[in-house]
Design a protein around this motif. Sequence first.
Motif, PDB file in Angstrom:
ATOM      1  N   HIS A 145      51.360  -1.835  42.053  1.00 22.35           N
ATOM      2  CA  HIS A 145      52.656  -2.357  42.670  1.00 22.35           C
ATOM      3  C   HIS A 145      52.506  -2.096  44.125  1.00 22.35           C
ATOM      4  O   HIS A 145      53.177  -3.065  44.915  1.00 22.35           O
ATOM      5  N   MET A 146      51.831  -1.030  44.673  1.00 14.84           N
ATOM      6  CA  MET A 146      51.729  -0.580  45.908  1.00 14.84           C
ATOM      7  C   MET A 146      50.857  -1.745  46.530  1.00 14.84           C
ATOM      8  O   MET A 146      51.139  -2.309  47.697  1.00 14.84           O
ATOM      9  N   GLY A 147      49.707  -2.153  45.800  1.00 12.87           N
ATOM     10  CA  GLY A 147      49.012  -3.128  46.406  1.00 12.87           C
ATOM     11  C   GLY A 147      49.701  -4.646  46.793  1.00 12.87           C
ATOM     12  O   GLY A 147      49.475  -5.203  47.415  1.00 12.87           O
ATOM     13  N   GLN A 148      50.621  -4.804  45.625  1.00 13.63           N
ATOM     14  CA  GLN A 148      51.304  -5.939  45.737  1.00 13.63           C
ATOM     15  C   GLN A 148      52.584  -6.015  46.978  1.00 13.63           C
ATOM     16  O   GLN A 148      52.588  -7.060  47.645  1.00 13.63           O
ATOM     17  N   LEU A 149      52.968  -4.740  47.252  1.00 10.73           N
ATOM     18  CA  LEU A 149      53.796  -4.534  48.254  1.00 10.73           C
ATOM     19  C   LEU A 149      53.122  -4.777  49.529  1.00 10.73           C
ATOM     20  O   LEU A 149      53.622  -5.428  50.709  1.00 10.73           O
ATOM     21  N   ASP A 153      52.652  -8.372  50.163  1.00 11.02           N
ATOM     22  CA  ASP A 153      53.736  -9.126  50.526  1.00 11.02           C
ATOM     23  C   ASP A 153      54.196  -8.789  51.839  1.00 11.02           C
ATOM     24  O   ASP A 153      54.753  -9.857  52.771  1.00 11.02           O
ATOM     25  N   LEU A 154      53.943  -7.749  52.380  1.00 10.10           N
ATOM     26  CA  LEU A 154      54.396  -7.318  53.767  1.00 10.10           C
ATOM     27  C   LEU A 154      53.327  -7.915  54.719  1.00 10.10           C
ATOM     28  O   LEU A 154      53.953  -8.452  55.701  1.00 10.10           O
ATOM     29  N   LEU A 155      52.145  -8.068  54.405  1.00  7.53           N
ATOM     30  CA  LEU A 155      51.214  -8.913  55.298  1.00  7.53           C
ATOM     31  C   LEU A 155      51.852 -10.328  55.219  1.00  7.53           C
ATOM     32  O   LEU A 155      51.535 -11.250  56.301  1.00  7.53           O
ATOM     33  N   SER A 156      52.064 -10.867  54.076  1.00 12.35           N
ATOM     34  CA  SER A 156      52.616 -12.317  53.926  1.00 12.35           C
ATOM     35  C   SER A 156      53.953 -12.466  55.029  1.00 12.35           C
ATOM     36  O   SER A 156      54.056 -13.598  55.737  1.00 12.35           O
ATOM     37  N   LEU A 157      54.730 -11.640  54.894  1.00 10.74           N
ATOM     38  CA  LEU A 157      56.063 -11.386  55.662  1.00 10.74           C
ATOM     39  C   LEU A 157      55.521 -11.553  57.266  1.00 10.74           C
ATOM     40  O   LEU A 157      56.097 -12.231  58.126  1.00 10.74           O
ATOM     41  N   SER A 158      54.660 -10.742  57.496  1.00 19.35           N
ATOM     42  CA  SER A 158      54.297 -10.581  59.066  1.00 19.35           C
ATOM     43  C   SER A 158      53.580 -12.042  59.355  1.00 19.35           C
ATOM     44  O   SER A 158      53.726 -12.432  60.788  1.00 19.35           O
ATOM     45  N   GLN A 183      48.885  -8.434  69.377  1.00 17.63           N
ATOM     46  CA  GLN A 183      47.571  -7.720  69.164  1.00 17.63           C
ATOM     47  C   GLN A 183      47.750  -6.547  68.476  1.00 17.63           C
ATOM     48  O   GLN A 183      46.932  -6.204  67.638  1.00 17.63           O
ATOM     49  N   GLU A 184      48.746  -5.406  68.853  1.00 18.53           N
ATOM     50  CA  GLU A 184      48.873  -4.583  68.278  1.00 18.53           C
ATOM     51  C   GLU A 184      49.285  -4.782  66.609  1.00 18.53           C
ATOM     52  O   GLU A 184      48.770  -3.970  65.622  1.00 18.53           O
ATOM     53  N   LEU A 185      50.172  -5.665  66.566  1.00 17.39           N
ATOM     54  CA  LEU A 185      50.481  -6.118  64.970  1.00 17.39           C
ATOM     55  C   LEU A 185      49.260  -6.502  64.335  1.00 17.39           C
ATOM     56  O   LEU A 185      48.849  -6.261  63.005  1.00 17.39           O
ATOM     57  N   GLU A 186      48.499  -7.384  65.023  1.00 15.64           N
ATOM     58  CA  GLU A 186      47.364  -7.743  64.376  1.00 15.64           C
ATOM     59  C   GLU A 186      46.393  -6.549  63.956  1.00 15.64           C
ATOM     60  O   GLU A 186      45.677  -6.837  62.722  1.00 15.64           O
ATOM     61  N   ALA A 187      46.181  -5.639  64.793  1.00 17.03           N
ATOM     62  CA  ALA A 187      45.369  -4.548  64.377  1.00 17.03           C
ATOM     63  C   ALA A 187      46.018  -3.804  63.228  1.00 17.03           C
ATOM     64  O   ALA A 187      45.348  -3.307  62.433  1.00 17.03           O
ATOM     65  N   PHE A 188      47.484  -3.619  63.382  1.00 16.64           N
ATOM     66  CA  PHE A 188      47.863  -2.765  62.229  1.00 16.64           C
ATOM     67  C   PHE A 188      47.578  -3.712  60.811  1.00 16.64           C
ATOM     68  O   PHE A 188      47.481  -2.904  59.899  1.00 16.64           O
ATOM     69  N   SER A 189      48.051  -5.240  60.826  1.00 19.87           N
ATOM     70  CA  SER A 189      47.735  -5.861  59.780  1.00 19.87           C
ATOM     71  C   SER A 189      46.376  -5.653  59.203  1.00 19.87           C
ATOM     72  O   SER A 189      45.956  -5.484  57.865  1.00 19.87           O
ATOM     73  N   TYR A 190      45.533  -5.517  60.078  1.00 16.26           N
ATOM     74  CA  TYR A 190      43.938  -5.516  59.596  1.00 16.26           C
ATOM     75  C   TYR A 190      43.861  -3.918  59.016  1.00 16.26           C
ATOM     76  O   TYR A 190      43.204  -3.816  58.000  1.00 16.26           O
ATOM     77  N   SER A 191      44.416  -2.853  59.651  1.00 17.57           N
ATOM     78  CA  SER A 191      44.311  -1.785  59.162  1.00 17.57           C
ATOM     79  C   SER A 191      44.982  -1.561  57.797  1.00 17.57           C
ATOM     80  O   SER A 191      44.355  -1.022  56.700  1.00 17.57           O
ATOM     81  N   ASP A 232      41.950  -0.830  55.527  1.00 19.38           N
ATOM     82  CA  ASP A 232      41.839   0.802  55.500  1.00 19.38           C
ATOM     83  C   ASP A 232      42.790   1.293  54.218  1.00 19.38           C
ATOM     84  O   ASP A 232      42.518   2.319  53.683  1.00 19.38           O
ATOM     85  N   LEU A 233      44.073   0.594  53.985  1.00 17.52           N
ATOM     86  CA  LEU A 233      44.847   1.017  52.867  1.00 17.52           C
ATOM     87  C   LEU A 233      44.674   0.521  51.854  1.00 17.52           C
ATOM     88  O   LEU A 233      44.673   1.056  50.802  1.00 17.52           O
ATOM     89  N   ARG A 234      44.240  -0.726  51.547  1.00 16.27           N
ATOM     90  CA  ARG A 234      43.863  -1.684  50.222  1.00 16.27           C
ATOM     91  C   ARG A 234      42.548  -0.860  49.519  1.00 16.27           C
ATOM     92  O   ARG A 234      42.614  -0.791  48.287  1.00 16.27           O
ATOM     93  N   ALA A 235      41.581  -0.457  50.552  1.00 13.90           N
ATOM     94  CA  ALA A 235      40.608  -0.029  49.818  1.00 13.90           C
ATOM     95  C   ALA A 235      40.669   1.334  49.079  1.00 13.90           C
ATOM     96  O   ALA A 235      40.233   1.362  48.016  1.00 13.90           O
ATOM     97  N   PRO A 236      41.591   2.350  49.513  1.00 11.09           N
ATOM     98  CA  PRO A 236      41.802   3.482  48.804  1.00 11.09           C
ATOM     99  C   PRO A 236      42.641   3.266  47.329  1.00 11.09           C
ATOM    100  O   PRO A 236      42.359   3.788  46.680  1.00 11.09           O
ATOM    101  N   LEU A 237      43.447   2.356  47.390  1.00 12.85           N
ATOM    102  CA  LEU A 237      44.030   1.924  46.212  1.00 12.85           C
ATOM    103  C   LEU A 237      43.485   1.165  45.330  1.00 12.85           C
ATOM    104  O   LEU A 237      43.448   1.544  44.022  1.00 12.85           O
ATOM    105  N   ARG A 238      42.492   0.315  45.790  1.00 16.21           N
ATOM    106  CA  ARG A 238      41.529  -0.390  44.920  1.00 16.21           C
ATOM    107  C   ARG A 238      40.640   0.805  44.052  1.00 16.21           C
ATOM    108  O   ARG A 238      40.154   0.851  42.982  1.00 16.21           O
ATOM    109  N   GLY A 239      40.264   1.953  44.896  1.00 14.77           N
ATOM    110  CA  GLY A 239      39.504   2.947  44.389  1.00 14.77           C
ATOM    111  C   GLY A 239      40.198   3.869  43.452  1.00 14.77           C
ATOM    112  O   GLY A 239      39.778   4.094  42.372  1.00 14.77           O
ATOM    113  N   ILE A 240      41.498   4.041  43.731  1.00 17.70           N
ATOM    114  CA  ILE A 240      42.299   5.035  42.715  1.00 17.70           C
ATOM    115  C   ILE A 240      42.446   4.013  41.355  1.00 17.70           C
ATOM    116  O   ILE A 240      42.296   4.525  40.244  1.00 17.70           O
TER     117      ILE A 240
END
Length: 568
Positions: free
Chosen positions: A376-380, A383-388, A324-332, A336-344
């Motif tokens: 590139h950061m977005g792609q990373l 890929d991390l989400l896919s690995l998880s 459950q914690e991993l799911e919450a982290f994946s959601y974050s 939460d992280l991809r949105a600022p990257l898309r903004g940049i």
Amino acid sequence: MEGITGQPVGTSLRRLAMICGAAVMLLGILGLAGWFAGAGKLARISLYYIPMAQSTAWSFLFFGSILVRQARLPLEGWGRSLAQAVMILTIVFGFLNLLEYFIGIDVSLEEILFPATEQFGRVVTNRMSPMTGAGMCISGIAMSLALRPRPRLGNLPAVLGLLVAMLGLVGTMGYLFGTPLLYGGEVIPMAATTTLAFLVLGVGLTAAAGPECWPLRALAGSSVRARLLRTFLPLTGFVVLAQGWLHQIIPGLGSNPALATALLALAFAGVMVMVVSAAGGAISRDLDRARAARQQAEAEIRALNLELEGRVRERTAQLEAANQELEAFSYSVSHDLRAPLRGIDGWTLAFLEDYAQVLDDQGRTYLERVRTETQHMGQLIDDLLSLSRVGRAEMQQEPVDLTALAWDIIGRLRETGPDRRVEFVVQEGMTAVGDPRLLEIALSNLLNNAWKFTGKRPAGLIEFGRIQLEGQPVFFVRDNGAGFDPAYADKLFGAFQRLHKASEFPGTGIGLATVQRILHRHGGRVWAEAAVDVGATFYFTLRRQHAEKGHPPGRGQSQRRRADETGV
């Protein structure tokens, strides 16, 4: 190894050997006392029996003392040498007495050392019987071997001790059944006390040999066979001896043969009842102990199972909480992280479009680098989400056509580079059992790697096939691309591990880590072989029962497609 009393068998046998040695010493002392003190009954059981000879009494005294000392604490040094010297003299003396019987000449000097004192029937007393001489030889050899054990002769002391006990038992039965031929006949007979001493000495020598020697090996331990042998052998001996004793005392109670026979039968029946009762009680106690031990073991197993189930529930709850914690982290991460990257990326693109005319070439290059690194950061992150997800996804086991799956992936690769000249070789008839979605991800990563690293070849070659290795199907993806240094092959399957610069071959370093995790979940493994500028081959296996059995088809059954000048 433990005995029925819970004590080690070796300890019990040493104690038995000490008791037997002490009994043999006592019989020897009584025999000597009968001669020296003039108390003839001490040297014989009855006036109708020949007394124990002095030489025999001295021999039993030596045997008993050495057996007690050896059983309590093994002799060493001069003590062992002295004991062996005494045993050698005893063996020689017994052999000479036995030899005297065959040649008719006194070569043992017994007449000089121990003069005869009285006539007993046709023979004189105070002379060692030939059978006693044979028993002394066997006993002396057994004791000498016990003093200096030899691995190659490990069972011999116990076997010789058993022979001595049998000699004593035969002589004792002769006295009980009134059969002189069993203890000497018309030659010098063995005394009744001598037969009893041999019986006890043989038991002591056998016990001193230890539980590893035959025949004690069959009697030691807690097996059913050993318990039954320990119960019935003594009882059988008791029945035989009791029957002989009854034969001796009952016929003398009266002159009525019928009454004597009836009393004998009644007494024998009583003995048998006692024997059967004792045997039944012993077996019942053994069964009760076995039942109690089984019930205790079952209770312990139930307790362990309950404890294990509790631990499993606890670990399951912890794992669910971690998931459950991993799911919450994946959601974050995904939101939460991809949105600022898309903004940049978006604001950088807007700045380039709106203010490109006021920026020089270097400024525009900087902004393009910002967009590239952001993407590139977005792609990373993707890929991390896919690995998880690969590690947590529920597996669906079903047959998968790997050949068809490979051609589907190859078709998508062709669309990304329609002008490339690449030859694909895919073996027909390759199937496996596994999760179709996960196997597609793994195969797609391997083929994508081969496609990427053959990008600088004028004519690329990518193969997907199967071989047999130690009776198990092994699949492989081979290319003639850039390859890598095999010294770094163990780093390939770690996350973010790259052996080439990103400027040469783009990527995040997550693909092969994903492949390894998928194959591990299928009970298989993956490894690679390569050489720089020659190419690379990635091998992988699936769980044996999941993989297709049988031999791979030959190269002639493979399907080839070659790129031409205008397309692939």
